[in-house]
Design an enzyme around this catalytic site. Sequence first.
Site, PDB file in Angstrom:
ATOM      1  N   GLY A  13       0.836  -1.206   0.000  1.00  0.00           N
ATOM      2  CA  GLY A  13       0.000   0.000   0.000  1.00  0.00           C
ATOM      3  C   GLY A  13       0.867   1.251   0.000  1.00  0.00           C
ATOM      4  CG  LEU A  74       1.264  -0.176   7.838  1.00  0.00           C
ATOM      5  CD1 LEU A  74       2.293  -0.845   8.731  1.00  0.00           C
ATOM      6  CD2 LEU A  74       1.980   0.600   6.742  1.00  0.00           C
ATOM      7  CE  LYS A 106      -0.326 -16.632  23.609  1.00  0.00           C
ATOM      8  NZ  LYS A 106      -1.348 -17.632  23.369  1.00  0.00           N
ATOM      9  NE  ARG A 107       3.240 -19.522  14.602  1.00  0.00           N
ATOM     10  CZ  ARG A 107       4.240 -19.251  13.746  1.00  0.00           C
ATOM     11  NH1 ARG A 107       5.443 -19.703  13.961  1.00  0.00           N
ATOM     12  NH2 ARG A 107       4.009 -18.495  12.684  1.00  0.00           N
ATOM     13  CE1 TYR A 146      -9.214   2.631   8.163  1.00  0.00           C
ATOM     14  CE2 TYR A 146      -9.768   4.742   9.139  1.00  0.00           C
ATOM     15  CZ  TYR A 146      -8.830   3.877   8.604  1.00  0.00           C
ATOM     16  OH  TYR A 146      -7.502   4.258   8.528  1.00  0.00           O
ATOM     17  CG  HIS A 182      -5.268   3.919  -5.560  1.00  0.00           C
ATOM     18  ND1 HIS A 182      -6.032   4.488  -6.553  1.00  0.00           N
ATOM     19  CD2 HIS A 182      -5.109   2.632  -5.904  1.00  0.00           C
ATOM     20  CE1 HIS A 182      -6.331   3.571  -7.440  1.00  0.00           C
ATOM     21  NE2 HIS A 182      -5.776   2.422  -7.073  1.00  0.00           N
ATOM     22  NE  ARG A 187      -6.200   7.689   1.382  1.00  0.00           N
ATOM     23  CZ  ARG A 187      -5.274   6.943   1.957  1.00  0.00           C
ATOM     24  NH1 ARG A 187      -4.863   7.214   3.170  1.00  0.00           N
ATOM     25  NH2 ARG A 187      -4.746   5.911   1.320  1.00  0.00           N
TER      26      ARG A 187
END
Length: 316
Positions: A13, A74, A106-107, A146, A182, A187
């Site tokens: 992104g 992200l 965690k693993r 969102y 993008h 936006r």
Amino acid sequence: MIPKNILVTGGAGFLGSHLCDRLIEQGHEVICVDNFFSGSKRNVAHLIGHPRFELVRHDIVRPLFIEADQIYNLACPASPKAYQHNPIKTIKTSTVGMVNVLGLAKRCGARVLHTSTSEVYGDPEIHPQTEDYWGNVNPIGPRSCYDEGKRVAESLCMNYHLAHGLEVRIVRIFNTYGPRMHPDDGRVVSNFIMQALRGEDLTLYGDGDQTRSFCYVADLIDAFMRMMNQDEETGPVNIGNPTENTMKELAEAVIKVSGSNSGTTYLPLPEDDPKQRCPNIDMAKRVLDWQPKTNLETGLKHAVDYYRERMQKGEL
Ligand code: NAD
Ligand code: UDP
């Protein structure tokens, strides 16, 4: 600096691709995971074939089995147009996807930096927003897939931290702009630049007096890395530029920097569009010794150059 294995979800992104660049420059092994919903291979094309870079097509809503020392999470569409395209998928990415990322961490015993958003403050009643403000979010409005998803993701991070001792870092990002945003994601900065370069009127929603605070991408990535690599603060920490501009001022700046003859036109304000948004970045200054360095004019120039070059190549 010891090289690390670093996973970047949403790495193809806008922000993720700049982060991958910086991590590669620093000598790390980078695995970029992306489902290419709102990102694109083009953003990381220059890294493909690099011996320390790997691109994996994967959707974080399904579990991942990858080894990592650090994870930057992200993955999530960020523009209203993109995240409202499939709202249920957006929520799943921030909830089910977040659980998968935290489970992986965690693993592996990895530290996770999660990218939250100023949208957790909703249409804020206090100004500028400090991290201790709980927000004013409409839980059933068009932005809630969102905002509320990101609020759950923060809660998941804190609960994994408290219950399992997982090392988490949460940043709340305010509006950011720059190359690789993008061009059609709706936006405001990409809209205005594309309109200016095409000689079309810039579309101001509402009266154009609403404010946002725009941070240039390179400054933001610097803050991400400082946040990840410090041992004091879990966050959330606001990351953004505290210089506030109205959308009218932004339109004027874009027209000036691009040398366009475009005018402006007014369209209705989208539902739940916040009136004012500006970060208080005292915590980032204190904990990360960070503040943005790039002013709006310089940042816009880099962004305009990027879109102009792509237009000249016939890509846009
Ligand atoms: P972007 O849309 O360019 O990048 C998001 C990336 O995540 C894309 O490449 C997309 O394909 C990928 N993705 C989405 N859902 C996925 C899934 N389920 N599995 C795997 N990959 C998935 O947006 P961006 O501006 O780079 O934002 C990156 C992160 O920063 C997002 O989490 C966003 O919420 C947050 N953020 C960005 C801003 C901003 O101004 N850019 C502001 C606040 C928060
Ligand atoms: N906006 C605008 N014209 C556009 C796109 C957006 O005036 O072509 C306004 C929008 O209404 C909002 C601000 O610009 O008030 C920032 O919008 P964006 O979608 O970039 O970010 P967000 O609302 O998520 O902060």
